[in-house]
Design an enzyme around this catalytic site. Structure first.
Site, mmCIF file in Angstrom:
data_model
loop_
_atom_site.group_PDB
_atom_site.id
_atom_site.type_symbol
_atom_site.label_atom_id
_atom_site.label_comp_id
_atom_site.label_asym_id
_atom_site.label_seq_id
_atom_site.Cartn_x
_atom_site.Cartn_y
_atom_site.Cartn_z
ATOM 1 N N HIS A 56 -19.012 -44.677 -25.434
ATOM 2 C CA HIS A 56 -18.325 -44.513 -24.149
ATOM 3 C C HIS A 56 -19.281 -44.029 -23.058
ATOM 4 O O HIS A 56 -18.833 -43.514 -22.030
ATOM 5 C CB HIS A 56 -17.184 -43.509 -24.296
ATOM 6 C CG HIS A 56 -16.223 -43.807 -25.386
ATOM 7 N ND1 HIS A 56 -15.506 -44.984 -25.438
ATOM 8 C CD2 HIS A 56 -15.867 -43.103 -26.493
ATOM 9 C CE1 HIS A 56 -14.742 -44.974 -26.518
ATOM 10 N NE2 HIS A 56 -14.944 -43.854 -27.181
ATOM 11 N N HIS A 215 -11.234 -48.025 -27.232
ATOM 12 C CA HIS A 215 -11.863 -48.534 -28.450
ATOM 13 C C HIS A 215 -11.395 -49.954 -28.716
ATOM 14 O O HIS A 215 -11.504 -50.460 -29.827
ATOM 15 C CB HIS A 215 -11.500 -47.653 -29.653
ATOM 16 C CG HIS A 215 -11.695 -46.205 -29.401
ATOM 17 N ND1 HIS A 215 -10.714 -45.404 -28.866
ATOM 18 C CD2 HIS A 215 -12.777 -45.426 -29.565
ATOM 19 C CE1 HIS A 215 -11.193 -44.170 -28.729
ATOM 20 N NE2 HIS A 215 -12.430 -44.158 -29.136
#
Lengths: 329, 329
Positions: A56, A215
């Site tokens: 991320h 995700h």
């Protein structure tokens, strides 16, 4: 799979080493790369620690530094960091005023940060972010997911911590900012977890995943590709219904790319989102545009709206010196 | 083609409107969106103007502001801006000390900036950047291409201009920084020009384009996908052969993503590049990592090395306040 890597097994360590070398003026890598910490601590300040699965970037290590986090614990790609990482990070950056964990609402993260808080042997409080309005339960989540709004919590609480606010007040502030902040995203192309070697979901050439998680988790619905205006309208409709900002509210607009979306498209989305917010009588008075809470090489965007008041606007504007956000210093 | 757009015809204007709204504190959009200009001019300072085809964001408009450019002229995607854009930009930001054009070496850009310099009716000098060592001639270029090193020229000359350096000295400085700066890139995936609607070149699943240009122009050779270390070695071998920095040289390392490459991979490339430079006896003392000179949604990376001395290090460190680079302010 086409990635700039040497081996799927060593991506995280090699990337962290490059990151630490590039930003050695503001941060340090902990032993065994268990955490990234601010180089210069401020004695008497509450220590802010976040973390989560990698993939991320720049979240969270990119937000370590003056005015934001004291440490960040990187897990493997899309995998929670372990309690010993948070415990050792807390040991390294707690100067005696206690520790605040800022945790995105995923089961693994919440469990491991909770365990670390219990085992740390020091005063620890936690704020759990859950700004994603897309779905109430998701692949890795009970309740809402914590996504891009987390960086707004980290920025505002970080600024308040610099002023010497105590742990209980910072915890309350973090919860308040989280409540004022809502996000939703859309994916145009999936991401590929290096260890898996293939995309983690499939989208047809004319499809997108509305409400996707960071995700690649499923969102609300898989729909035909739509225009930027229609996408912005659907994301903001969901956000505004839930957030219900009053007419004349002032907000921060964060348009966040997921990793493979070019800036020219993100600014186009800013334009689309601003027009819709203008029409709704909501004034965008602060903007952040870029790829800040990403999902590896996923293409897509999330929109975050955070309602401001004079206090939170000042906290947003306060100096920050991190790898990914830097102003006023 | 999967893009966050409304129509291929309106991408540039919608994106510029979003950009101008998001950064209204530091810049303004000129009439008919012909240029982006710094909001507050500094009387008596030489005006720095750059520009080029769009699709490379944040280059160049993202570098407009204190300590860098006074104006940037955006052409359509991968298309040179027209001379009237530079002429009107010069009219808007020249406070009497003359104008310096910073131009990437592409035939269209050079021709149009040259025409604008002749027609502007004011004192204009130009610096043409050509830092790409990949090829001597390319699709749109006689001589070497100007690529990511251009932002280093813009940053250093911009800092010097703030100190009141006159036009001739700034021109000489820009040429000197360009001579000390070399780049080369590699593409893993092609980019898609919105008006064309399909990728502008084809790469097999196991192929990459070594030495690619920032419009997807062919490079030196199309080769099988290699490891990050092997890619860094080939790029740096070409750069160091040409740049020939002395042992013990201090350099700035810019690892630049082309638009669809996530930060975790870029920092991994920083690590790979730094190890190679260390071995070559070249000390990396400044780093810049991110997607700054992009090619729409192309995946890949370029490496730029710029030899520093105490003067240029100070110019790099000097305050800058733009959409894409901000420190010291």
């Amino acid at each position: 799979m086409k990635k700039l890597i040497n081996s799927a097994d060593t991506i995280l360590e090699e990337s962290l080493d490059g990151f630490a070398a590039a930003h050695a003026d503001i941060l340090l890598l902990g032993a065994e790369r268990k955490f990234v910490r601010r180089r210069t601590l401020k004695p008497g300040k509450v220590a802010l620690i976040s973390g989560g699965g990698s993939g991320h970037e720049p979240l969270h290590a990119g937000f370590v530094g003056l005015g934001m986090l004291d440490a960040a614990c990187p897990g493997q790609v899309f995998t929670s960091p372990t309690p010993d990482q948070m415990i050792e990070a807390a040991e390294a950056v707690d100067t005696g005023a206690g520790v605040l964990f800022i945790v995105k609402n995923y089961e693994g993260d919440v469990m491991n940060f909770t365990m670390a808080a219990e085992m740390a042997g020091r005063e620890v409080a936690s704020v759990v972010t859950n700004d994603d309005v897309a779905v109430e339960k998701s692949t890795y989540t009970t309740g809402r997911r914590g996504v891009a709004g987390t960086l707004i919590v980290e920025k505002m609480v970080g600024a308040a911590a610099e002023t010497g606010l105590p742990l209980a007040a910072l915890t309350a502030l973090g919860e308040e900012v989280n409540r004022r902040t809502r996000s939703m995203g859309v994916a145009l192309l999936p991401c590929t977890v290096p260890a898996a070697g293939r995309p983690n979901f499939a989208l047809a050439d004319n499809e997108m995943e509305m409400g996707v998680g960071i995700h690649g988790e499923p969102g609300r619905r898989r729909v035909p590709l739509a225009s930027a205006d229609a996408i912005a309208a659907e994301l903001l409709d969901a956000i505004l219904k839930d957030l219900a900002p009053g007419k004349g509210s002032e907000v921060l607009l964060l348009v966040n790319g997921f990793g493979a979306t070019p800036l020219i498209e993100l600014y186009l989305m800013v334009n689309a989102a601003k027009r819709i917010l203008d029409s709704a009588g909501v004034a965008v008075v602060r903007f952040l545009t870029g790829s800040y809470v990403t999902s590896l090489d996923m293409a897509g965007v999330s929109i975050t709206v955070s309602v401001l008041d004079s206090k939170s606007t000042k906290l947003w504007d306060a100096p920050v010196q991190t790898a990914a956000l830097r102003w006023g210093v």
